[in-house]
Design a protein around this motif. Structure first.
Motif, mmCIF file in Angstrom:
data_model
loop_
_atom_site.group_PDB
_atom_site.id
_atom_site.type_symbol
_atom_site.label_atom_id
_atom_site.label_comp_id
_atom_site.label_asym_id
_atom_site.label_seq_id
_atom_site.Cartn_x
_atom_site.Cartn_y
_atom_site.Cartn_z
ATOM 1 N N ASN A 116 0.834 -1.207 0.000
ATOM 2 C CA ASN A 116 0.000 0.000 0.000
ATOM 3 C C ASN A 116 0.866 1.254 0.000
ATOM 4 N N ASP A 117 1.853 1.263 -0.896
ATOM 5 C CA ASP A 117 2.829 2.353 -0.966
ATOM 6 C C ASP A 117 2.819 2.935 -2.377
ATOM 7 N N ARG A 118 2.239 4.114 -2.514
ATOM 8 C CA ARG A 118 2.145 4.759 -3.828
ATOM 9 C C ARG A 118 3.482 5.284 -4.318
ATOM 10 N N ASP A 119 4.488 5.301 -3.457
ATOM 11 C CA ASP A 119 5.811 5.766 -3.878
ATOM 12 C C ASP A 119 6.580 4.713 -4.671
ATOM 13 N N VAL A 120 6.103 3.466 -4.669
ATOM 14 C CA VAL A 120 6.755 2.421 -5.468
ATOM 15 C C VAL A 120 6.524 2.737 -6.939
ATOM 16 N N PHE A 121 7.609 2.890 -7.693
ATOM 17 C CA PHE A 121 7.516 3.318 -9.093
ATOM 18 C C PHE A 121 6.965 2.183 -9.962
ATOM 19 N N ALA A 132 11.467 -0.955 -15.992
ATOM 20 C CA ALA A 132 11.098 0.239 -15.231
ATOM 21 C C ALA A 132 11.819 0.273 -13.894
ATOM 22 N N THR A 133 12.171 -0.897 -13.362
ATOM 23 C CA THR A 133 12.834 -0.990 -12.058
ATOM 24 C C THR A 133 14.205 -1.632 -12.204
ATOM 25 N N LEU A 134 15.235 -0.953 -11.740
ATOM 26 C CA LEU A 134 16.597 -1.508 -11.752
ATOM 27 C C LEU A 134 17.140 -1.721 -10.351
ATOM 28 N N ASP A 135 16.707 -0.901 -9.407
ATOM 29 C CA ASP A 135 17.229 -0.983 -8.043
ATOM 30 C C ASP A 135 16.304 -1.843 -7.180
ATOM 31 N N PRO A 136 16.872 -2.689 -6.314
ATOM 32 C CA PRO A 136 16.019 -3.466 -5.412
ATOM 33 C C PRO A 136 15.314 -2.549 -4.420
ATOM 34 N N LEU A 137 14.057 -2.849 -4.168
ATOM 35 C CA LEU A 137 13.262 -2.033 -3.252
ATOM 36 C C LEU A 137 12.564 -2.974 -2.282
ATOM 37 N N THR A 138 12.729 -2.743 -0.984
ATOM 38 C CA THR A 138 12.168 -3.624 0.037
ATOM 39 C C THR A 138 11.130 -2.875 0.863
ATOM 40 N N ARG A 139 9.996 -3.528 1.080
ATOM 41 C CA ARG A 139 8.931 -2.972 1.909
ATOM 42 C C ARG A 139 8.407 -4.048 2.859
ATOM 43 N N GLU A 140 7.948 -3.614 4.021
ATOM 44 C CA GLU A 140 7.329 -4.541 4.962
ATOM 45 C C GLU A 140 5.862 -4.706 4.602
ATOM 46 N N VAL A 141 5.409 -5.949 4.511
ATOM 47 C CA VAL A 141 4.054 -6.243 4.057
ATOM 48 C C VAL A 141 3.337 -7.076 5.103
ATOM 49 N N GLU A 142 2.130 -6.656 5.488
ATOM 50 C CA GLU A 142 1.309 -7.431 6.409
ATOM 51 C C GLU A 142 0.604 -8.537 5.632
ATOM 52 N N VAL A 143 0.686 -9.781 6.151
ATOM 53 C CA VAL A 143 0.076 -10.914 5.449
ATOM 54 C C VAL A 143 -1.043 -11.556 6.254
ATOM 55 N N GLY A 144 -1.396 -10.992 7.408
ATOM 56 C CA GLY A 144 -2.502 -11.509 8.204
ATOM 57 C C GLY A 144 -2.069 -12.065 9.545
ATOM 58 N N ASP A 145 -3.011 -12.098 10.490
ATOM 59 C CA ASP A 145 -2.772 -12.635 11.837
ATOM 60 C C ASP A 145 -1.618 -11.928 12.543
ATOM 61 N N GLY A 146 -1.381 -10.677 12.182
ATOM 62 C CA GLY A 146 -0.328 -9.910 12.823
ATOM 63 C C GLY A 146 1.068 -10.182 12.305
ATOM 64 N N TYR A 147 1.202 -11.008 11.259
ATOM 65 C CA TYR A 147 2.514 -11.345 10.716
ATOM 66 C C TYR A 147 2.878 -10.416 9.555
ATOM 67 N N VAL A 202 6.076 -9.744 6.401
ATOM 68 C CA VAL A 202 7.243 -10.244 5.672
ATOM 69 C C VAL A 202 7.941 -9.058 5.019
ATOM 70 N N LEU A 203 9.210 -9.220 4.725
ATOM 71 C CA LEU A 203 9.952 -8.211 3.964
ATOM 72 C C LEU A 203 9.932 -8.640 2.504
ATOM 73 N N LEU A 204 9.297 -7.844 1.658
ATOM 74 C CA LEU A 204 9.125 -8.170 0.241
ATOM 75 C C LEU A 204 10.031 -7.266 -0.592
ATOM 76 N N THR A 205 10.875 -7.879 -1.408
ATOM 77 C CA THR A 205 11.853 -7.130 -2.208
ATOM 78 C C THR A 205 11.565 -7.292 -3.692
ATOM 79 N N ASP A 206 11.501 -6.165 -4.405
ATOM 80 C CA ASP A 206 11.355 -6.160 -5.854
ATOM 81 C C ASP A 206 12.750 -6.117 -6.469
ATOM 82 N N THR A 207 13.033 -7.011 -7.423
ATOM 83 C CA THR A 207 14.362 -7.074 -8.040
ATOM 84 C C THR A 207 14.275 -6.709 -9.522
ATOM 85 N N VAL A 208 15.422 -6.529 -10.143
ATOM 86 C CA VAL A 208 15.483 -6.179 -11.557
ATOM 87 C C VAL A 208 14.892 -7.315 -12.393
ATOM 88 N N GLY A 209 14.148 -6.948 -13.435
ATOM 89 C CA GLY A 209 13.538 -7.954 -14.297
ATOM 90 C C GLY A 209 14.549 -8.580 -15.246
#
Length: 435
Positions: free
Chosen positions: A210-215, A222-237, A239-246
């Motif tokens: 839920n981050d509109r700053d993600v390009f 469109a994406t070359l640099d890895p970008l990591t965000r914390e993501v809620e997956v339910g039950d209070g848990y 994960v760290l989700l990282t987008d990598t170069v295609g």
């Protein structure tokens, strides 16, 4: 002018139109306008010109007819092949690898990405100096420079080699800094998005976090640099989700080597999400390309889930066939849409299940007097419950394997009380089961 010359015995000849369309998108991303195409099926490349001599002459005529100012080959040319074709057609010639490097150079935003691209460009350029810089002449003699002297070409080659060494040293420093950052995150469940370029990885990260700053942009790379965000997956848990170069077909090997530091995020992940554009007609080929690159990077044994994205873009009359095909090829794959309401719910449920599977609930018994170990469990794990039992502290927590090993070496008693079925390396389907 775009030129494609697949081998007669390869499967590439069946995808000529798709490959030319992808090359046209690459050219558009680089800012070029396509005016025509030329194809030829080859038994093997001509050592001097890649195409046959008759086809090169035809290419020359087509260039004159259409007024093209640039020729782009879909395959990598040797320095001699590029030079010889240029001499015949009298027009600038570049290959797919050089085009991709140019795109990366224009889209690199961070200093790390710019260094990685520059390193790849210099390593590509080094064996091609003679062709690209034919205007350089031998330096004139003079006081202090008598004798045969040194060619400007040799000077430029030495300068490039020096610059390559500097870039490699700087990138090594960046990698060491990244390693320190990763050590600080090793207590989290880490997931890396990998896949073909424009498969929708950034869109998935943007909506899950839920981050509109993600390009996000509907263009290749469109994406070359890895970008990591914390993501809620339910039950209070979380994960760290990282987008990598295609990845892409025929990705220049210099570029893959240069981006190894960036792709280290994928090597350190607990789970890989292989995102596939299910609406693309050649999605199976794209899947094979990405699997091949992952294998080259030594990531083929990481736990992996296939994620069929863009299901909202698949026509209704084709959706059933796509699901059946995927079920046969890749059982337990996920079907998602980053744009449709609730389209990522199944992915979040799968991540929660994977977290519980790979990080089981443990019971850890530590002497109450050993405050250091108790603090380590709280610092490096996810403590669910803590009780006092005589002179023991009993904790229920989720811990990673490294922390478990340290606790056992220090004398703590650790046993699994819930979950604990980590996928074995090299499993055939490499798919984490759904709940």
């Amino acid at each position: 002018m775009l030129v494609s010359a697949p081998f007669k015995r390869s499967s590439a000849k069946h995808y000529v139109d798709e490959h030319l369309e992808e090359l046209a998108r690459l050219a558009d991303t680089a800012g070029a306008q396509v005016v025509g195409t030329l194809t030829q099926q080859l038994d093997r490349p001509h050592p001097g010109t890649y195409l046959g001599s008759g086809k090169v002459e035809e290419l020359k005529l087509r260039i004159q007819e259409l007024g093209a100012t640039l020729v782009i080959f879909d395959d990598e040319l040797t320095p001699a092949q590029g030079k010889n074709v240029e001499q015949v057609v009298r027009t600038r010639v570049m290959d797919r690898a050089e085009l991709i490097l140019d795109i990366f150079a224009t889209r690199a935003r961070s200093s790390e990405a710019r260094m990685q691209v520059e390193l790849a460009q210099l390593e590509y350029l080094l064996p091609r100096l003679t062709r690209m810089w034919t205007h350089l002449e031998k330096m004139r003699g003079g006081i202090g420079m008598r004798g045969p002297g040194e060619t400007q070409l040799e000077t430029d080659r030495r300068l490039i080699q020096h610059r390559i060494r500097i870039l490699k040293e700087r990138l090594a420093d960046v990698e060491r800094a990244r390693e320190i950052q990763r050590q600080g995150r090793h207590t989290h469940f880490r997931v890396a998005l990998v896949g073909y370029t424009n498969a929708g990885k950034s869109s998935i990260l943007r909506h899950l976090a839920n981050d509109r700053d993600v390009f996000v942009e509907d263009r290749l790379f469109a994406t070359l640099d890895p970008l990591t965000r914390e993501v809620e997956v339910g039950d209070g848990y979380t994960v760290l989700l990282t987008d990598t170069v295609g990845f892409i077909r025929k990705l220049p090997h210099h570029l893959v080597a240069s981006f190894r530091a960036t792709l280290a995020e994928a090597r350190e992940a607990d789970l890989l999400l292989h995102v596939i554009d299910s609406s693309h007609p050649a999605w199976e080929e794209q899947r094979d390309v990405v699997d091949g690159v992952l294998n080259d990077l030594g990531l083929s044994e990481r736990p992996l889930t296939y994620v069929m994205n863009k299901m909202d873009a698949v026509p209704e009359n084709e959706a059933t066939a796509v699901r059946e095909r995927v079920a046969n090829l890749m059982p337990n794959s996920l079907f998602v849409s980053a744009l449709a309401p609730g389209g990522l719910d199944s992915l979040k449920a799968s991540l929660l299940s994977s977290l519980r599977t790979l990080r089981p609930v443990l019971e850890v018994q530590i002497p109450a007097a050993n405050g250091r170990l108790i603090a380590e469990v709280h610092r490096d794990g996810e403590v669910l419950d803590q009780q006092v039992n005589d002179d023991l502290i009993v904790l229920r927590a989720r811990l990673d394997e490294r922390t478990i090993g340290r606790l056992r070496q220090a004398g703590a008693r650790v046993k699994v009380v819930q979950g604990g079925s980590r996928p074995q390396p090299g499993s055939r389907d490499r798919v984490v089961p759904l709940p």
